[in-house]
Design an enzyme around this catalytic site. Structure first.
Site, PDB file in Angstrom:
ATOM      1  N   ASP A   1      42.682 -64.009  65.511  1.00 45.23           N
ATOM      2  CA  ASP A   1      42.481 -65.307  64.861  1.00 45.23           C
ATOM      3  C   ASP A   1      43.777 -66.114  64.905  1.00 45.23           C
ATOM      4  OD1 ASP A   1      39.885 -64.618  64.209  1.00 45.23           O
ATOM      5  OD2 ASP A   1      40.432 -63.819  62.247  1.00 45.23           O
TER       6      ASP A   1
ATOM      7  N   TYR B   1      46.944 -52.646  61.937  1.00 39.41           N
ATOM      8  CA  TYR B   1      47.282 -53.965  61.387  1.00 39.41           C
ATOM      9  C   TYR B   1      48.074 -53.824  60.097  1.00 39.41           C
ATOM     10  CZ  TYR B   1      43.386 -55.729  64.288  1.00 39.41           C
ATOM     11  OH  TYR B   1      42.542 -56.043  65.320  1.00 39.41           O
TER      12      TYR B   1
ATOM     13  N   ASP C   1      39.055 -65.717  54.852  1.00 40.97           N
ATOM     14  CA  ASP C   1      40.519 -65.735  54.793  1.00 40.97           C
ATOM     15  C   ASP C   1      40.976 -67.017  54.102  1.00 40.97           C
ATOM     16  OD1 ASP C   1      40.501 -67.828  56.693  1.00 40.97           O
ATOM     17  OD2 ASP C   1      40.700 -66.445  58.366  1.00 40.97           O
TER      18      ASP C   1
ATOM     19  N   ARG D   1      39.282 -59.142  57.794  1.00 37.97           N
ATOM     20  CA  ARG D   1      38.816 -60.138  56.817  1.00 37.97           C
ATOM     21  C   ARG D   1      37.675 -59.570  55.982  1.00 37.97           C
ATOM     22  NH1 ARG D   1      36.618 -64.708  60.124  1.00 37.97           N
ATOM     23  NH2 ARG D   1      36.871 -63.384  61.945  1.00 37.97           N
TER      24      ARG D   1
END
Length: 301
Positions: free
Chosen positions: A39, A67, A81, A177
């Site tokens: 993203d 992540y 988000d 997310r």
């Protein structure tokens, strides 16, 4: 034309397509593809395939990833988000009573396999259209849960009363997310993703990634090739075999190959193998048990 794999550091506010477009300009070649969308708000490792390596894009999107996620408690948005529009507010009283132990327990409870409902703002297709196309038109459609796996969650850190960060090691197809959304719902206070840093893909670390600016400098001074891995660098899980001289023409024509055309193969029949000619990686071949022969899967001649 450059062939190989480049570990790119995608910076915030760039789309993955932006990175590819800029690389085409820097490297002066069109044959470039990325191996997994990040993203715009996210940053970190984006593996980019160059030249013949673009044939590996579909294989490399399947890898596990790590992540560093930052989660903000207290509300939900349409994008799941902080860039989206608020769709629900959490219970302030519940949020005020949450302890650090409560939050940590909820985060860790997602380790393992679980069925995750993907976000509306995603590239998953439903009836021939991507979900984000429905979302942009103001239409919410039912999404089927998809099996994902969280292998580990580590280094949970309280950044503020309503903000926590943690490392997530997960399978392909996992939306961080949506993980934050699910954690927030479990805590009954709601949550969104407020930051995302992809640290590792296929063993490629963010510490070795190059920014677009660094790539441009190295291309100009002639040192970029040192940072480009060969096409077969991410295929070490497949056994390697050199072909015999008799097999050369068959190989060049993309023909099936009998096991006798591979040096030192013996009686072993691996499902997928790397094929080399004169020491150079040229193909991936798959074994067909019913025919007792190797069939080309991807050619890199």
């Amino acid at each position: 034309m450059i062939d190989g794999i480049l570990n790119v550091y995608k910076e915030q506010d760039y789309t993955s397509f932006d990175v590819v477009a800029k690389l085409r300009g820097i490297l002066k070649q069109k044959k470039i593809g990325h191996t997994g969308t990040l993203d715009p708000m996210a940053e970190g490792v984006l593996l980019v395939c160059l030249g013949k390596a673009t044939k590996l894009v579909d294989l490399l999107t399947e890898g596990d990833k790590c992540y560093r996620a930052t989660m903000k408690l207290g509300y939900e948005t349409d994008t799941e988000d902080v860039t989206g529009e608020t769709t629900a507010e959490g219970d302030a009283a519940v949020l005020a009573q949450l302890t650090q132990a409560d939050v940590k327990r909820a985060i860790l409870s997602f380790i393992g396999k679980y069925d995750q409902i993907p976000p509306m703002y995603s590239a998953i297709k439903k009836d021939g259209k991507k979900l984000y196309e429905y979302a942009r038109a103001g239409i919410e459609v039912k999404r089927e849960p998809r099996p994902v796996e969280i292998y580990a969650i580590q280094d949970i850190t309280k950044e503020a009363d309503d903000t926590y960060s943690f490392d997530v090691y997960c399978s392909k197809g996992t939306y961080i997310r949506s993980l934050c959304r699910d954690i927030g719902r479990k805590l009954s206070c709601l949550a969104v993703l407020s930051g995302l840093h992809r640290k590792e893909v296929h063993g490629f670390s963010v510490t070795d990634a190059l920014t677009l600016q660094e790539i441009e400098v190295r291309q100009a001074d002639g040192t970029l090739q040192d940072a480009i891995l060969p096409v077969d660098a991410l295929l070490k899980q497949y056994p390697a075999y050199e072909i015999t001289e008799q097999a050369e023409n068959y190989l060049r024509n993309g023909n099936k190959l009998s096991p006798r055309f591979f040096k030192d193969m013996g009686e072993r029949r691996d499902t997928r193998i790397r094929v080399y000619h004169a020491g150079k990686f040229v193909a991936l071949y798959d074994y067909k048990e019913e025919e007792q022969i190797y069939k080309p899967f991807k050619m890199f001649l």
